[in-house]
Write an enzyme that holds these catalytic residues in place. Structure first.
Site, PDB file in Angstrom:
ATOM      1  N   ASP A 127      -4.697 -16.744   2.599  1.00 37.29           N
ATOM      2  CA  ASP A 127      -5.164 -17.384   3.824  1.00 37.29           C
ATOM      3  C   ASP A 127      -4.091 -17.331   4.904  1.00 37.29           C
ATOM      4  OD1 ASP A 127      -6.412 -19.018   5.691  1.00 37.29           O
ATOM      5  OD2 ASP A 127      -5.900 -20.875   4.647  1.00 37.29           O
ATOM      6  N   ASP A 306      -7.350 -15.512  11.468  1.00 34.97           N
ATOM      7  CA  ASP A 306      -7.446 -16.315  10.241  1.00 34.97           C
ATOM      8  C   ASP A 306      -8.335 -15.648   9.202  1.00 34.97           C
ATOM      9  OD1 ASP A 306      -7.471 -18.293   8.334  1.00 34.97           O
ATOM     10  OD2 ASP A 306      -8.628 -19.725   9.520  1.00 34.97           O
TER      11      ASP A 306
END
Length: 415
Positions: A127, A306
């Protein structure tokens, strides 16, 4: 180069000016670094004639905004100043190898790592929108069935820090436990004395049905670390374990991968176009524009890149202007918009002067209901922010490189 296939010191950041640098590696340049393979299971987006999971999309939007707000809070605690984007918010040797990733519910790109010596195997969500590593431990019983758990007592390199942690998200999900330092390996690259979280409590949002990975590995910068600790990749760089201070993603239906310590030039074509990170914390850069059917609808704006977000989440006025340029579009709820399923628009984002197209199949998240002829668009609005969060709806169309050493993000067309 080793490939593992599964189921589907930080340098100062440059000024906010965004010079364009296009890098061509040519035929003489070999792939370098360690590749982690990724694959896909189910998705919150459906596409085509399928029906989109509207409630899951709305929940995902809320949780991803909350994750960024959590990062803003950590940034302020760690640096002593508010994050610039928070003002508009309401809430042992160099190695060559490879690892493969899975995309679960189309918002988590997961792959294999090991922790401890002897190594214990886990899958983690890689992530770029956070900075900490955690997995569940042997004392975790609620919502931990189906997850591999960490046995500190079985590891020769485990060291308890006697520091509690709690990673909380605005949607109510959280994990909590104690911090350790450990040996962590990604493929054949190993980092020592890595701070990690050993979680004895997973909330329902981290149960195996909602969160199929065993844990999460953040790939942002230290300034948004809840542990106030150096993230895994930056430790790999500082311990001289990588060929280059770069990691890169290819997020496609088949052959998805995370490349650690370099680039896989077989995964992209042409040049990489780089833009500078404008604030160390998230992978925050400037986006030049958004174009719909050949017409620019949004100008220069700050965005967070992201990999832990499926959607593209923009501020509401800008998103409204995008759909105003799409004939037949309609606003629904939660910042979502529909358009006629038989007229999917051509949407593109521009970075560093280079325009990258979003495929129609990716932008179309599926029909709004079983009998509807209206489909949901992959860009959604949010009143809580002035910035954008750019996730899979864009990243599935490009090769993306995250350069820690030079503080920049690069994009290229997929090969």
């Amino acid at each position: 180069m080793l490939t593992i296939t599964l189921l589907f010191a930080v340098t100062p950041i440059l000024s906010s000016a965004i010079p364009v640098e296009q890098v061509s590696h040519g035929d003489a340049t070999l792939t370098y670094g360690t590749k982690v393979a990724l694959s896909k299971r189910t998705s919150i987006t459906a596409g085509g004639d399928s029906v989109a999971n509207v409630s899951a999309i709305l929940n995902h939007r809320t949780s991803r905004i909350a994750k960024v707000h959590k990062g803003f809070s950590a940034y302020e605690r760690n640096t002593g100043r508010a994050h610039p984007l928070a003002g508009g918010s309401n809430v042992a040797k160099r190695s060559n190898g490879a690892v493969t990733l899975d995309d679960d519910h189309n918002d988590m790109w997961q792959g294999a790592i090991t922790i401890g010596m002897p190594p214990q195997r886990f899958t983690v969500d890689f992530d770029t929108g956070s900075s900490d590593l955690f997995v569940a431990n042997i004392w975790c019983h609620e919502n931990c069935d189906g997850h591999n758990v960490y046995h500190a007592e079985h590891s020769n390199t485990s060291k308890a820090l006697f520091k509690p942690f709690r990673l909380s998200y605005g949607d109510g999900s959280f994990v909590a436990g104690l911090q350790y330092t450990e040996t962590v390996s990604i493929s054949n690259i190993t980092v020592e004395n890595q701070t990690m979280g050993s979680a004895s409590l997973y909330s329902e949002g981290f149960g195996p049905n909602a969160f199929p990975a065993d844990g999460l590995m953040g790939m942002g910068f230290q300034s948004i670390s809840e542990y106030k600790a150096t993230p895994v990749f930056q430790n790999l760089v500082s311990q001289n374990k990588t060929d280059d201070a770069v990691f890169a993603f290819k997020l496609t239906k088949d052959g998805s991968e995370l490349h650690i310590g370099g680039l896989n030039n077989a995964s992209y074509k042409g040049n990489l176009t780089y833009v500078n990170v404008t604030e160390q914390g998230f992978w925050q850069v400037n986006m030049d524009s958004v174009t719909v059917n050949g017409n620019q609808t949004v100008g220069n704006t700050s965005v967070i890149i992201d990999t832990g977000t499926t959607l593209i989440i923009g501020n509401s006025p800008a998103v409204k202007s995008i759909y105003a340029a799409i004939p037949g579009s309609k606003e629904t709820s939660g910042g979502m918009y529909t358009f006629p399923c038989d007229a999917v628009p051509d949407v593109s984002l521009t970075f560093g002067g280079k325009t990258f197209n979003i495929s129609r199949d990716v932008f179309n998240m599926g029909k709004s209901s079983d009998s509807s002829t209206e489909c949901l668009g992959g860009i959604v609005g949010a009143d809580e922010q002035d910035y954008w969060i750019v996730g899979d709806i864009f990243l599935r169309n490009v090769y993306s490189a995250f350069d820690v050493g030079k503080g920049r993000v690069g994009f290229a067309d997929l090969a």
